[in-house]
Design a protein around this motif. Structure first.
Motif, PDB file in Angstrom:
ATOM      1  N   TRP A 191       0.992  -1.367   0.066  1.00 29.68           N
ATOM      2  CA  TRP A 191       0.076   0.007   0.014  1.00 29.68           C
ATOM      3  C   TRP A 191       1.005   1.258  -0.202  1.00 29.68           C
ATOM      4  O   TRP A 191       0.460   2.073  -0.363  1.00 29.68           O
TER       5      TRP A 191
ATOM      6  N   ASN B 180       1.983   1.735  -3.427  1.00 25.63           N
ATOM      7  CA  ASN B 180       0.887   1.914  -4.657  1.00 25.63           C
ATOM      8  C   ASN B 180       1.009   3.263  -5.472  1.00 25.63           C
ATOM      9  O   ASN B 180       0.992   4.320  -4.797  1.00 25.63           O
ATOM     10  N   PRO B 181       1.082   3.058  -6.726  1.00 27.83           N
ATOM     11  CA  PRO B 181       1.423   4.392  -7.477  1.00 27.83           C
ATOM     12  C   PRO B 181       0.400   5.475  -7.314  1.00 27.83           C
ATOM     13  O   PRO B 181       0.559   6.671  -7.271  1.00 27.83           O
ATOM     14  N   GLN B 182      -0.653   5.081  -7.195  1.00 31.03           N
ATOM     15  CA  GLN B 182      -1.884   5.921  -7.352  1.00 31.03           C
ATOM     16  C   GLN B 182      -2.311   6.445  -6.043  1.00 31.03           C
ATOM     17  O   GLN B 182      -2.461   7.687  -5.941  1.00 31.03           O
TER      18      GLN B 182
ATOM     19  N   GLN C   5       6.810  13.683  -9.410  1.00 30.63           N
ATOM     20  CA  GLN C   5       5.956  12.637  -9.712  1.00 30.63           C
ATOM     21  C   GLN C   5       6.557  11.227  -9.746  1.00 30.63           C
ATOM     22  O   GLN C   5       7.666  10.886 -10.252  1.00 30.63           O
ATOM     23  N   GLY C   6       6.335  10.405  -8.568  1.00 36.55           N
ATOM     24  CA  GLY C   6       6.794   9.175  -8.242  1.00 36.55           C
ATOM     25  C   GLY C   6       6.557   8.246  -9.234  1.00 36.55           C
ATOM     26  O   GLY C   6       5.744   8.156 -10.107  1.00 36.55           O
TER      27      GLY C   6
ATOM     28  N   SER D 298       5.311  -1.928  -9.001  1.00 37.29           N
ATOM     29  CA  SER D 298       4.721  -2.455 -10.363  1.00 37.29           C
ATOM     30  C   SER D 298       5.220  -1.854 -11.512  1.00 37.29           C
ATOM     31  O   SER D 298       4.859  -2.258 -12.649  1.00 37.29           O
ATOM     32  N   ASP D 299       6.394  -1.311 -11.195  1.00 39.41           N
ATOM     33  CA  ASP D 299       7.195  -0.905 -12.429  1.00 39.41           C
ATOM     34  C   ASP D 299       8.454  -1.983 -12.477  1.00 39.41           C
ATOM     35  O   ASP D 299       9.346  -1.880 -11.648  1.00 39.41           O
ATOM     36  N   PRO D 300       8.961  -2.704 -13.696  1.00 33.71           N
ATOM     37  CA  PRO D 300      10.138  -3.660 -13.654  1.00 33.71           C
ATOM     38  C   PRO D 300      11.541  -2.769 -13.266  1.00 33.71           C
ATOM     39  O   PRO D 300      12.153  -3.481 -12.674  1.00 33.71           O
TER      40      PRO D 300
ATOM     41  N   ASN E  11       4.923 -12.050  -6.284  1.00 38.50           N
ATOM     42  CA  ASN E  11       5.169 -13.442  -6.876  1.00 38.50           C
ATOM     43  C   ASN E  11       6.118 -13.447  -8.030  1.00 38.50           C
ATOM     44  O   ASN E  11       5.999 -14.056  -9.138  1.00 38.50           O
TER      45      ASN E  11
ATOM     46  N   GLY F 289       6.877 -11.261 -10.246  1.00 40.37           N
ATOM     47  CA  GLY F 289       6.802  -9.810 -11.331  1.00 40.37           C
ATOM     48  C   GLY F 289       7.211  -8.522 -10.769  1.00 40.37           C
ATOM     49  O   GLY F 289       7.767  -8.548  -9.771  1.00 40.37           O
ATOM     50  N   PRO F 290       6.914  -7.653 -11.618  1.00 42.29           N
ATOM     51  CA  PRO F 290       6.719  -7.748 -12.746  1.00 42.29           C
ATOM     52  C   PRO F 290       7.738  -7.975 -13.900  1.00 42.29           C
ATOM     53  O   PRO F 290       8.778  -7.645 -13.477  1.00 42.29           O
ATOM     54  N   ALA F 291       7.382  -8.518 -14.908  1.00 45.93           N
ATOM     55  CA  ALA F 291       8.210  -9.138 -15.850  1.00 45.93           C
ATOM     56  C   ALA F 291       9.495  -9.942 -15.311  1.00 45.93           C
ATOM     57  O   ALA F 291      10.580  -9.378 -15.685  1.00 45.93           O
ATOM     58  N   ASP F 292       9.412 -10.483 -14.514  1.00 50.90           N
ATOM     59  CA  ASP F 292      10.812 -11.385 -13.715  1.00 50.90           C
ATOM     60  C   ASP F 292      11.390 -10.505 -12.762  1.00 50.90           C
ATOM     61  O   ASP F 292      12.397 -10.830 -12.244  1.00 50.90           O
TER      62      ASP F 292
END
Lengths: 484, 306
Positions: B138, B141-143, B157-158, B163-165, B248, B250-253
């Motif tokens: 949380w 969380n970008p938003q 601007q974070g 969620s960003d590889p 898990n 991600g994102p994208a390994d």
């Protein structure tokens, strides 16, 4: 110097010994873990992108306390142990099954145990079988059937099925197909999920100036609607038309759109993985183009505020279109009672892709290897899959379309427009996920391919070529080693 | 060492001693047996399994060095996970040492409410990994997350954080720094062990705070730092829970770490043999790295007066 030699234990030796000792012991649990006990923290949450759409329903209940085991009614000559996969709010509903079965079978009692069953928790069942104390009956997710059968976790049911007079044509054909591996039947389908109904939010359509009674009929139209519906405020996404890779995880999304675009994932006769089928590549290219349109990290940031199931952005009007299963109907009623929506077939893919695309997911019920009450266990499997009582409970209590086509539930469905929409989808369904023993691996590879493509690390073709090669290698290894 | 005593025992135990020995062993038996059955046996068995293909229910299928060969020469994902793990280690370990040492030095200053500050900084350590991971999901969380909201207030601007590889690994490193409390406590104990008279002497000679830190505090703290670096290294090779809960892989390994891939092979793909081989490779790597650290640090670590 004298001083030093008299020191019984120097700090250096102490710290050295201590760190070596701790270093050594810290490893033991990890090495031991490979023996079949999950490391601490394992199984805490179902990983996303699991092989089953329905797994995600379990996530919502993951924080609920584990339901207590149920004791069979007193005075039964045979008692079977049944493992069922959903806890949380669903758990008490199962009592209806156990009670109805005991009422109709006065000799058999049911001990029911909740055992989460998904990618991360198979170990429990396998350990129980290896330890010689398996349950008599367990729920098996559709794509797990071949995987578990090939690894010796299930009893073949052919003779008993023949004796009970159950025929393949009694089931929706993809649901029957997913239970047959190497010419044998390993479980019976309990629920057939018509994957998926295309839901659209009529209020958002009105708000965006679209006709609320006209869902998109093609994928191109869906893209156009998205452009109209999407609201982006600087770096912040307020609303989107849809998110193509959130159809119950990345792998299920690719299955859904891949078939929608006319692709195929597996060639059963030659046992070839076809993740790089030109139309699957096309589907992933379309998903990637969508990601570029809104910026994938921005979308995943938007997505991170939500989740799956009842946390899905569709429930809050933040996405206007989403493929959902019938189990969301009751969830929508409970959590978004004022949301106005329609249900239709998925939009048709481009370039002559077949219309009305869908596939069947859903659970089956099988008997783990080593069950000591095969007769009673099969009676339960037969009962829950085919009896009028059980299939009515499946439909009415669980919103689960029975795999058994002759169920009286399908008469009732005709009078409910929402359920009828799903029924029509189910009648048209042709696909099930590949029936082969590297299914979990394939699912993982597909999810990785989707991720790599939408974040622009590989082209869709490269990503799917790689998934194809890796999965083929894994499948060939399993088949070569003759594990069956 | 203790040989005279042992020789005496061997020569002949008195009945009383024999009884004591027997009941002593009997009392220790549960622990000894537990260790042998639940630790020693599985560890040894995993050596054997690492040379097989083993899916739990069927008997293991002997494949020789195949698992190791595949891992080393034919599995790019193995190297991705290794890279991710080293990336996290290379940044987490030095930063943790600096942050924990800084905190320990600050908390060593005698001010009012010292114990309250110590408690506050130690507190994150006792939060279970799963809980803190959900909390950080949380925060990142970008938003809606607090981090980007704060950054937005100061006009930045974070990024997409977890969620960003390209930001996912740095996010995990930041999160790891939140849990340095236990090292802070160990360093604090070390600081209180440094001889005060040397500081007094240095002050008389007009040493600055910086000089005192570099020439006094650090040498005295070096064994503690070495100790913590080795344990952190081992800890990072086992880094799992946070990733399992938050991404898990991600994102994208980007966050697929070694232990996560090991777990997947074992419990998702039923490749127990392959996973055992991974565990042993990890063991070898950590032993080697520990050895290298000991070797290269030998001259830099100061064990008071030696």
């Amino acid at each position: 110097m004298q001083e030093q030699s008299r020191k019984p234990l120097s700090r250096r030796t102490f710290l050295k010994t201590l760190s070596t000792a701790i270093g050594g012991t810290a490893f033991l649990p990890l090495l031991a873990a490979c023996q079949g006990t999950p490391p601490p923290g394992g199984g805490a949450q179902a990983p996303s992108g699991g092989p089953t759409a329905t797994v995600l329903r379990a996530e919502a209940g993951a924080v609920e306390p584990t339901p207590a085991p149920r004791q069979a009614a007193a005075g039964r000559s045979t008692v079977i142990e049944v493992w069922y996969p959903y806890g949380g709010a669903d758990a008490p509903l199962y009592e209806e099954y156990w009670k109805a079965f005991e009422d109709e079978n006065p000799d058999i009692g049911v001990n029911a145990v909740y055992a989460a069953n998904d990618l991360s928790t198979n170990a429990k069942l396998f350990t129980a079988i290896a330890g010689g104390k398996p349950p008599d009956v367990t729920w098996v997710d559709g794509p797990q059937v071949a995987e578990w059968a090939a690894r010796g976790a299930l009893e073949a049911l052919d003779d008993r099925i023949a004796a009970a007079g159950i025929k393949p044509e009694n089931y929706w054909s993809p649901s029957w197909n997913q239970t047959v591996y190497e010419g044998k039947v390993w479980s019976l389908t309990y629920g057939s999920d018509p994957n998926f109904g295309f839901f659209w939010n009529k209020d958002v359509f009105v708000d965006a100036g679209l006709d609320p009674e006209k869902p998109p009929k093609t994928v191109e139209e869906m893209d156009e609607y998205d452009t109209i519906i999407a609201k982006v405020d600087g770096n912040r996404i307020e609303r989107l038309g849809f998110i193509p890779w959130t159809v119950y995880g990345a792998a299920n999304s690719l299955f859904t759109w891949g078939w929608c675009f006319g692709g195929e994932f597996y060639e059963p006769d030659s046992r070839k993985i076809t993740a790089n089928h030109p139309n699957v590549v096309k589907a992933l290219e379309w998903m990637t183009a969508y990601a570029k349109k809104h910026d994938p990290t921005k979308i995943s940031g938007f997505q991170a505020g939500f989740g799956s199931g009842t946390q899905h952005p569709f429930f809050q009007g933040k996405t206007a279109m989403a493929p959902f299963g019938p189990w969301e109907l009751s969830a929508l009623k409970r959590y978004a009672p004022n949301l106005q929506y329609g249900i239709d077939f998925l939009p048709t893919g481009p370039d002559g892709a077949p219309p009305k695309s869908s596939w069947v997911g859903g659970w089956t019920v099988g008997i783990p290897k080593g069950s000591r009450n095969l007769d009673a266990a099969f009676e339960f499997v037969r009962w829950i899959s085919t009896s009028d009582t059980a299939t009515m409970i499946a439909g009415k209590t669980f919103n689960q379309f029975p795999g058994y086509r002759n169920s009286p539930y399908y008469n009732e469905v005709q009078n409910n427009p929402q359920l009828k929409a799903f029924y029509d989808i189910l009648v048209e369904t042709k696909h099930q996920r590949p029936v082969m023993p590297a299914q979990a691996f394939y699912t993982g590879e597909l999810a990785r391919a989707v991720d790599a493509a939408i974040f622009g690390q590989k082209t869709p073709k490269e990503a799917l070529d790689e998934a194809t090669v890796n999965t083929q290698k894994e499948l060939d290894r399993i088949l070569r080693e003759g594990i069956s | 060492m203790a040989t005279p005593a042992l020789r005496f025992k061997r020569r002949g135990l008195s009945p009383q001693q024999r009884r004591d020995l027997r009941s002593g062993l009997l009392f220790a038996a549960p622990a000894i047996l537990g260790l042998l059955i639940f630790v020693a046996y599985p560890v040894l068995a995993s050596i054997y399994f690492s040379f097989t293909s083993y899916s739990i229910l069927q008997p293991p299928f002997w494949t020789g060095w195949e698992n190791y060969q595949t891992l080393l020469f034919d599995d790019p994902l193995f190297y991705t996970t290794l890279y991710n793990t080293f990336y996290i280690a290379i940044f987490t370990i030095p930063l943790s040492v600096i942050v924990a040492m800084g905190l320990a030095m600050l908390l060593n200053v005698k001010v009012r409410g010292q114990s309250i500050y110590r408690t506050i900084f130690y507190l994150p350590t006792i939060v279970p990994f799963v809980a803190s991971s959900v909390l950080w999901l949380w925060i990142f969380n970008p938003q809606y997350g607090i981090l980007n909201t704060l950054l937005w207030y100061i006009g930045i601007q974070g990024p997409g954080w977890i969620s960003d590889p390209s930001w996912a690994k740095p996010s995990l490193i930041i999160m790891n720094l939140w849990g340095v409390g236990s090292w802070m406590v160990i360093y604090l104990a070390g600081l209180q062990d440094t001889p005060q008279e040397l500081y007094e002497a240095a002050e008389l000679d007009g040493a600055t705070a910086w000089q005192k830190t570099i020439y006094l505090t650090l040498p005295f703290m070096s064994p503690y730092i070495l100790f913590s670096v080795i344990l952190m290294l081992i800890g990072i090779f086992q880094y799992f829970t946070q990733v399992f809960v938050m991404t898990n892989g991600g994102p994208a390994d980007a966050t697929r770490v070694y232990a996560m891939y090991l777990y997947q092979n074992a419990f998702t793909y039923f490749k127990m043999g392959y996973a055992s081989a991974m565990a042993w490779l990890m063991f070898v790597m950590v032993v080697l790295l520990t050895f290298v650290i000991f070797r290269t640090s030998a001259r830099r670590v100061y064990y008071g007066g030696q």
